[in-house]
Scaffold this motif. Structure first.
Motif, short mmCIF file in Angstrom:
data_model
loop_
_atom_site.label_atom_id
_atom_site.label_comp_id
_atom_site.label_asym_id
_atom_site.label_seq_id
_atom_site.Cartn_x
_atom_site.Cartn_y
_atom_site.Cartn_z
N SER A 113 0.79 -1.55 0.34
CA SER A 113 -0.05 0.09 -0.10
C SER A 113 0.99 1.53 -0.11
O SER A 113 1.92 1.18 0.68
CB SER A 113 -0.87 -0.56 1.21
N GLN A 114 0.73 2.25 -1.11
CA GLN A 114 1.57 3.22 -1.10
C GLN A 114 1.11 4.37 0.22
O GLN A 114 2.48 4.77 1.06
CB GLN A 114 0.30 4.24 -1.71
N GLN A 134 5.15 4.14 2.35
CA GLN A 134 5.67 5.30 2.65
C GLN A 134 5.79 5.80 4.62
O GLN A 134 6.22 6.55 4.75
CB GLN A 134 4.70 6.72 1.93
N LEU A 191 10.44 4.78 -2.14
CA LEU A 191 8.60 4.88 -2.09
C LEU A 191 7.86 5.97 -2.85
O LEU A 191 6.65 5.86 -2.21
CB LEU A 191 8.94 4.91 -0.43
N TRP A 196 5.25 7.92 -4.60
CA TRP A 196 4.00 7.40 -5.53
C TRP A 196 4.78 7.56 -6.96
O TRP A 196 4.32 6.49 -7.99
CB TRP A 196 2.81 7.89 -5.46
N ARG A 256 7.03 4.59 -7.70
CA ARG A 256 6.77 3.37 -8.32
C ARG A 256 5.37 2.95 -8.74
O ARG A 256 5.30 1.71 -9.40
CB ARG A 256 5.82 3.37 -6.41
N ARG A 257 4.33 3.36 -9.03
CA ARG A 257 3.19 3.43 -10.04
C ARG A 257 3.87 2.56 -11.35
O ARG A 257 3.10 2.29 -11.34
CB ARG A 257 2.24 4.15 -10.26
N HIS A 307 -4.63 2.01 -4.63
CA HIS A 307 -4.37 2.82 -5.95
C HIS A 307 -5.39 2.07 -6.95
O HIS A 307 -5.45 1.76 -8.24
CB HIS A 307 -3.49 3.37 -6.30
N CYS A 357 -5.08 2.02 6.97
CA CYS A 357 -4.28 3.88 5.50
C CYS A 357 -5.62 4.60 5.64
O CYS A 357 -4.78 5.79 5.41
CB CYS A 357 -4.69 3.26 3.85
N ASP A 370 -7.29 0.92 1.58
CA ASP A 370 -6.95 -0.31 1.22
C ASP A 370 -7.03 -2.13 0.83
O ASP A 370 -8.01 -2.07 2.38
CB ASP A 370 -5.02 -0.81 1.72
N SER A 384 7.76 -3.27 -4.33
CA SER A 384 6.95 -3.52 -2.95
C SER A 384 7.84 -4.79 -2.12
O SER A 384 9.03 -4.85 -2.68
CB SER A 384 5.74 -4.55 -2.86
#
Ligand code: NDP
Ligand code: CA
Length: 314
Positions: free
Chosen positions: A33-34, A38, A51, A53, A56-57, A79, A104, A114, A300
């Motif tokens: 999970s973002q 983080q 870390l 987004w 990572r995305r 997300h 989250c 999440d 991840s």
């Protein structure tokens, strides 16, 4: 014994492999999970920029589509709309089911709760039915969920049941008991909807192979095996129990409290009606690097599991 090819040595192009309606490629991954990654996880050796987004995305999407899986089961998804949008352009449809009280939403700058999600390749599979479950422990709802889909392979009419879950985290005898109870509730949920269809059960079970839940799942009336364990073909290993044949790790991270390297993610399957062809090996220690993951290479703290199944033909 199953004859196994490691996925990374497959010579056939992805598109050629998955165009066969008797082949089914499944990806399982806790994508991290973002918000938790983080703000909550306290990864000690991962640079902050890795870390972000925006970094990572792209790595997450790249890993999700690299092997063209027919089915994608992911956890710690916060997300979903982004993933649905991008995976939509690659021919996938999907569904999301959030945790009832996701940690989250208590984090500054969060993007919502999440939860678990399943995506499937829309040109190969039709969604017949989807079911959700807030897992119960001793008849009381917990904060963990499961998502189930009945899918039909368009070309053959073969129906399959796909389920994903993310069980309660943390170590200790009480927690392992709670996970086992969640596992029993999960199996009852699946038994109510799966009928005699082939079942693929993917998830982050937060339990090493020595925990009671691993045995509970394999002993269920559905006749489950664990794909990565059953794919280990070396002669001597054939005599070992399933638990002993699991990979050495599916997650490897360094938190403030120390290093964690163990196997807690699995792809379970019904042995009667699914045949394993190959699994994607975990990256080596050298590939992972001394700072472990997440990193600029692996977005991840969990690695993805990918398995090739044969379904609907002997
Ligand atoms: P879980 O036990 O299922 O864990 C939640 C997440 O924490 C998982 O995604 C898990 O990742 C991650 N996690 C596991 N170990 C660690 C660790 N050592 N450090 C950081 N993160 C970790 O939680 P629940 O959903 O059952 O929620 C309970 C937890 O969330 C409690 O700890 C509670 O304090 C907190 N919470 C707080 C709320 C609040 O602030 N009011 C409300 C709701 C929950 P993985 O599966 O990859 O290990
Ligand atoms: Ca996590």
């Amino acid at each position: 014994g199953v004859k196994v090819r490691k996925l990374n040595t497959l010579t056939k192009a992805c598109s050629e492999y998955i165009s066969n309606p008797y082949n089914l490629r499944v990806l399982q991954w806790n994508i991290l999970s973002q918000a938790l990654g983080q703000m909550n996880d306290n990864f000690a050796k991962c640079p902050d920029e890795a870390l972000a987004w925006n970094v990572r995305r792209y790595l997450i999407i790249e890993e999700l589509i690299e092997y063209c899986p027919d089915i994608i089961c992911i956890q710690e998804v916060d997300h979903f709309n982004f993933l649905r949008h991008v995976l939509g352009t690659q021919g996938y449809k999907g569904m999301f089911f959030p945790k009832p009280d996701s940690p989250c939403i208590y984090i500054n700058g969060n993007n919502g709760p999440d939860g678990c999600a399943i995506f499937y390749r829309n040109d190969k599979l039709d969604l017949l039915k989807a079911e959700t479950r807030i897992l119960e422990i001793w008849k009381v709802q917990s904060n963990q969920v499961a998502l189930l889909m009945i899918l039909k392979i368009k070309e053959t009419g073969q129906e399959i049941c796909v389920t994903t879950t993310h069980l309660k985290a943390r170590k200790g005898p009480l927690l392992s008991t709670l996970r086992n109870e969640q596992g029993k509730d999960l199996m009852h949920f699946i038994e109510r909807h799966c009928d005699n269809r082939p079942l693929i059960l993917c998830g982050d079970f937060n339990a090493e192979p020595t925990e009671p839940i691993y045995g509970t799942l394999l002993a269920s009336s559905l006749g489950l095996g664990s794909a990565y364990a059953d794919c280990d073909t070396t002669d001597t290993d054939a005599n070992l129990t399933s638990a002993c044949r699991e990979p050495a790790y599916t997650t490897w991270k360094i938190r403030g409290e120390g290093e964690v390297c163990h196997t807690i993610d699995y792809i379970f399957y019904t042995k009667d009606n699914l045949e394993i062809e190959a699994v994607l090996e975990m990256p080596s220690e050298e590939e992972i690097g001394e700072h472990r993951v997440p990193s600029f290479s692996y977005p991840s703290d969990h690695f993805s599991l990918v398995c090739d199944f044969r379904v609907g033909r002997c």
